[in-house]
Design an enzyme around this catalytic site. Structure first.
Site, PDB file in Angstrom:
ATOM      1  N   THR A 170      -7.864   9.538   8.946  1.00 46.49           N
ATOM      2  CA  THR A 170      -7.259   8.363   8.308  1.00 46.49           C
ATOM      3  C   THR A 170      -7.087   7.194   9.285  1.00 46.49           C
ATOM      4  O   THR A 170      -6.389   6.241   8.978  1.00 46.49           O
ATOM      5  CB  THR A 170      -5.874   8.729   7.747  1.00 46.49           C
ATOM      6  OG1 THR A 170      -5.084   9.278   8.824  1.00 46.49           O
ATOM      7  CG2 THR A 170      -5.964   9.735   6.618  1.00 46.49           C
ATOM      8  N   GLY A 214      -7.476   3.865  10.798  1.00 44.04           N
ATOM      9  CA  GLY A 214      -8.063   2.592  10.376  1.00 44.04           C
ATOM     10  C   GLY A 214      -8.118   2.383   8.872  1.00 44.04           C
ATOM     11  O   GLY A 214      -8.798   1.468   8.399  1.00 44.04           O
ATOM     12  N   THR A 215      -7.388   3.211   8.103  1.00 47.32           N
ATOM     13  CA  THR A 215      -7.424   3.016   6.638  1.00 47.32           C
ATOM     14  C   THR A 215      -6.937   1.620   6.252  1.00 47.32           C
ATOM     15  O   THR A 215      -7.509   0.973   5.382  1.00 47.32           O
ATOM     16  CB  THR A 215      -6.553   4.055   5.888  1.00 47.32           C
ATOM     17  OG1 THR A 215      -5.287   4.142   6.544  1.00 47.32           O
ATOM     18  CG2 THR A 215      -7.202   5.412   5.825  1.00 47.32           C
ATOM     19  N   GLY A 216      -5.866   1.164   6.915  1.00 45.73           N
ATOM     20  CA  GLY A 216      -5.288  -0.147   6.568  1.00 45.73           C
ATOM     21  C   GLY A 216      -6.255  -1.281   6.887  1.00 45.73           C
ATOM     22  O   GLY A 216      -6.454  -2.192   6.071  1.00 45.73           O
ATOM     23  N   CYS A 217      -6.876  -1.239   8.078  1.00 45.49           N
ATOM     24  CA  CYS A 217      -7.832  -2.283   8.484  1.00 45.49           C
ATOM     25  C   CYS A 217      -9.010  -2.306   7.510  1.00 45.49           C
ATOM     26  O   CYS A 217      -9.440  -3.374   7.052  1.00 45.49           O
ATOM     27  CB  CYS A 217      -8.370  -2.016   9.884  1.00 45.49           C
ATOM     28  SG  CYS A 217      -7.100  -1.804  11.133  1.00 45.49           S
ATOM     29  N   LYS A 225       0.833  -1.208   0.000  1.00 46.89           N
ATOM     30  CA  LYS A 225       0.000   0.000   0.000  1.00 46.89           C
ATOM     31  C   LYS A 225       0.867   1.256   0.000  1.00 46.89           C
ATOM     32  O   LYS A 225       1.930   1.281   0.595  1.00 46.89           O
ATOM     33  CB  LYS A 225      -0.897   0.020   1.247  1.00 46.89           C
ATOM     34  CG  LYS A 225      -1.879  -1.134   1.303  1.00 46.89           C
ATOM     35  CD  LYS A 225      -2.615  -1.161   2.625  1.00 46.89           C
ATOM     36  CE  LYS A 225      -1.686  -1.431   3.786  1.00 46.89           C
ATOM     37  NZ  LYS A 225      -2.364  -1.599   5.077  1.00 46.89           N
TER      38      LYS A 225
HETATM   39  N1  LIG Z   1      -4.801  10.399   2.095  1.00 36.36           N
HETATM   40  C1  LIG Z   1      -5.094   9.375   1.308  1.00 36.36           C
HETATM   41  N2  LIG Z   1      -5.720   9.554   0.129  1.00 36.36           N
HETATM   42  C2  LIG Z   1      -6.043   8.514  -0.667  1.00 36.36           C
HETATM   43  N3  LIG Z   1      -5.794   7.237  -0.338  1.00 36.36           N
HETATM   44  C3  LIG Z   1      -5.181   6.975   0.827  1.00 36.36           C
HETATM   45  C4  LIG Z   1      -4.789   8.023   1.713  1.00 36.36           C
HETATM   46  N4  LIG Z   1      -4.209   7.464   2.819  1.00 36.36           N
HETATM   47  C5  LIG Z   1      -4.243   6.136   2.631  1.00 36.36           C
HETATM   48  N5  LIG Z   1      -4.803   5.829   1.428  1.00 36.36           N
HETATM   49  C6  LIG Z   1      -5.077   4.484   0.901  1.00 36.36           C
HETATM   50  O1  LIG Z   1      -5.651   3.757   1.985  1.00 36.36           O
HETATM   51  C7  LIG Z   1      -5.239   2.406   1.948  1.00 36.36           C
HETATM   52  C8  LIG Z   1      -4.533   2.074   3.248  1.00 36.36           C
HETATM   53  O2  LIG Z   1      -3.213   2.548   3.132  1.00 36.36           O
HETATM   54  P1  LIG Z   1      -2.223   2.943   4.292  1.00 36.36           P
HETATM   55  O3  LIG Z   1      -0.855   2.840   3.687  1.00 36.36           O
HETATM   56  O4  LIG Z   1      -2.636   4.249   4.862  1.00 36.36           O
HETATM   57  O5  LIG Z   1      -2.528   1.800   5.317  1.00 36.36           O
HETATM   58  P2  LIG Z   1      -2.011   1.665   6.785  1.00 36.36           P
HETATM   59  O6  LIG Z   1      -0.867   2.566   7.015  1.00 36.36           O
HETATM   60  O7  LIG Z   1      -1.793   0.210   6.974  1.00 36.36           O
HETATM   61  O8  LIG Z   1      -3.230   2.148   7.645  1.00 36.36           O
HETATM   62  P3  LIG Z   1      -3.249   2.173   9.263  1.00 36.36           P
HETATM   63  O9  LIG Z   1      -2.410   3.344   9.675  1.00 36.36           O
HETATM   64  O10 LIG Z   1      -4.683   2.326   9.564  1.00 36.36           O
HETATM   65  O11 LIG Z   1      -2.669   0.880   9.725  1.00 36.36           O
HETATM   66  C9  LIG Z   1      -4.367   2.289   0.708  1.00 36.36           C
HETATM   67  O12 LIG Z   1      -5.178   1.890  -0.379  1.00 36.36           O
HETATM   68  C10 LIG Z   1      -3.844   3.698   0.517  1.00 36.36           C
HETATM   69  O13 LIG Z   1      -3.460   3.929  -0.814  1.00 36.36           O
HETATM   70  C1  LIG Z   2      -6.881  -2.620  17.385  1.00 36.94           C
HETATM   71  C2  LIG Z   2      -6.185  -1.922  16.270  1.00 36.94           C
HETATM   72  N1  LIG Z   2      -5.871  -2.625  15.166  1.00 36.94           N
HETATM   73  C3  LIG Z   2      -5.245  -2.009  14.148  1.00 36.94           C
HETATM   74  C4  LIG Z   2      -4.922  -0.675  14.203  1.00 36.94           C
HETATM   75  C5  LIG Z   2      -4.163  -0.016  13.044  1.00 36.94           C
HETATM   76  O1  LIG Z   2      -4.851   1.006  12.493  1.00 36.94           O
HETATM   77  C6  LIG Z   2      -5.280   0.032  15.369  1.00 36.94           C
HETATM   78  N2  LIG Z   2      -4.994   1.351  15.514  1.00 36.94           N
HETATM   79  N3  LIG Z   2      -5.909  -0.614  16.387  1.00 36.94           N
END
Ligand SMILES: Nc1ncnc2c1ncn2[C@@H]1O[C@H](COP(=O)(O)OP(=O)(O)OP(=O)(O)O)[C@@H](O)[C@H]1O
Ligand SMILES: Cc1ncc(CO)c(N)n1
Length: 305
Positions: free
Chosen positions: A226, A228-231, A193
């Site tokens: 942002t 929880g974007t990854g989850c 990502k």
């Molecule tokens: N500001 C943004 N605008 C558009 N897309 C975004 C933005 N931030 C994250 N994304 C998208 O959101 C998804 C999650 O990416 P990200 O790399 O932020 O995950 P993460 O760091 O694992 O998230 P978390 O911090 O919640 O664990 C990806 O598809 C990324 O391209």
């Molecule tokens: C419980 C939990 N899982 C995953 C993340 C990552 O976004 C978080 N902040 N909290």
């Protein structure tokens, strides 16, 4: 009246009828703030028409400003939850999020190989947005050697891919090299990502199947919401796979879902606010571009839908 709390002598007959909706399960931590972890996963499953089950790995006291406390669940209880869900609900796809310790990773890997899950999405959660650690340092190796070989797809962000591979990721060539290295550990697909990529024009995610790189790009959204974007992204992918989508369409669905969830913020919390899980069904999204690489001569390049 006598109310007995004793266990039933015989388990109920499992339903022999085809389920009306696909089911998926998440093995993850609880985020009391509701924007990440198990809460984000279940909301995303629900929005995408997938029944959500869960196995809790840890309870966090957390909000949009930070993590105030972490209380891990004993690994035997994680196993018991997985068994309860696997034996009765039979989810079509599984997802892992915060796993916290090497012991919990061992328990999950043991169940993944026992049940031979074919659709296992591993989101290698390590650090929360505010900087708190959600995975103990000595657990990275367990994730790499025990769980990744059993996964269908792993979804690291850039810092997670750096921690897994031990390499610095700056240019696109580094991202591809990291994806190749991660793929070599036995996971079938890698989604690297780009949310941490530093490109403020677009967010670009890379799918690698061991042969071809597919790029999923969307306009960058300037927002502090942002959390929880990854989850949410990995949960949408899991829902797509549980519904029978092939991997590239599952990633496209996840990209569209997170784009919509970032577009119309809910304005909750004073820190990194949660994304809007209703966005996809209420507002929809456009503008996610995909191309296969090498993109020479335009082969396989274009708008997917
Ligand atoms: N500001 C943004 N605008 C558009 N897309 C975004 C933005 N931030 C994250 N994304 C998208 O959101 C998804 C999650 O990416 P990200 O790399 O932020 O995950 P993460 O760091 O694992 O998230 P978390 O911090 O919640 O664990 C990806 O598809 C990324 O391209
Ligand atoms: C419980 C939990 N899982 C995953 C993340 C990552 O976004 C978080 N902040 N909290």
């Amino acid at each position: 009246m006598n109310i007995s709390l004793n266990k039933q002598q015989h388990p109920p007959e499992p339903s022999r009828q085809a389920p009306l909706v696909p089911a998926a399960a998440t093995i993850a931590g609880s985020d009391s703030g509701g924007g990440a972890g198990i809460q984000a996963d279940l909301k995303t499953f629900q929005e995408l028409g997938v029944f959500g089950a869960s196995a809790l790995t840890a309870v966090t006291a957390q909000n949009t400003l930070g993590v105030h406390g972490v209380h891990p669940i004993p690994p035997s209880m994680v196993t018991a939850q997985i068994d309860a869900v696997a034996e009765d609900i039979g989810p079509a796809a599984w997802k892992t999020g915060m796993l916290f310790s090497a012991e919990i990773i061992e328990a999950v890997a043991d169940r993944a190989s026992f049940y031979k899950w074919s659709r296992l999405v591993v989101d290698p959660v390590m650090i929360a947005k505010g900087g708190a650690s959600l995975l103990q340092e000595n657990a990275v190796q367990a994730l790499r050697s025990l769980l990744l070989p059993l996964a269908q797809v792993v979804t690291p962000n850039i810092p997670e891919a750096e921690a897994l591979t031990g390499m610095r990721i700056e240019a696109m060539a580094d991202r591809k090299e990291a994806a190749r290295r991660i793929h070599a550990w036995g996971v079938k697909y890698v989604v690297l990502k780009g949310g941490h990529g530093g490109n403020r024009a677009q967010s670009l995610d890379l799918l690698y199947d061991g042969r071809v790189f597919t790029e999923f790009a969307a306009p960058w959204i300037e927002t502090r919401h942002t959390h929880g974007t990854g989850c949410t992204f990995a949960a949408a992918l899991t829902a797509g796979l549980a519904s029978g989508l092939p991997m590239d369409e599952g990633v496209l669905l996840a990209k569209r879902f997170i784009q919509a969830a970032l577009t119309n913020p809910l304005n909750l919390g004073a820190g990194h606010g949660p994304t809007n899980h209703w966005g996809y069904n209420r507002q929809g999204t456009a503008g996610v571009f995909f191309q296969t690489a090498p993109a020479a001569a335009g082969e396989g390049e274009g708008w997917l839908r």
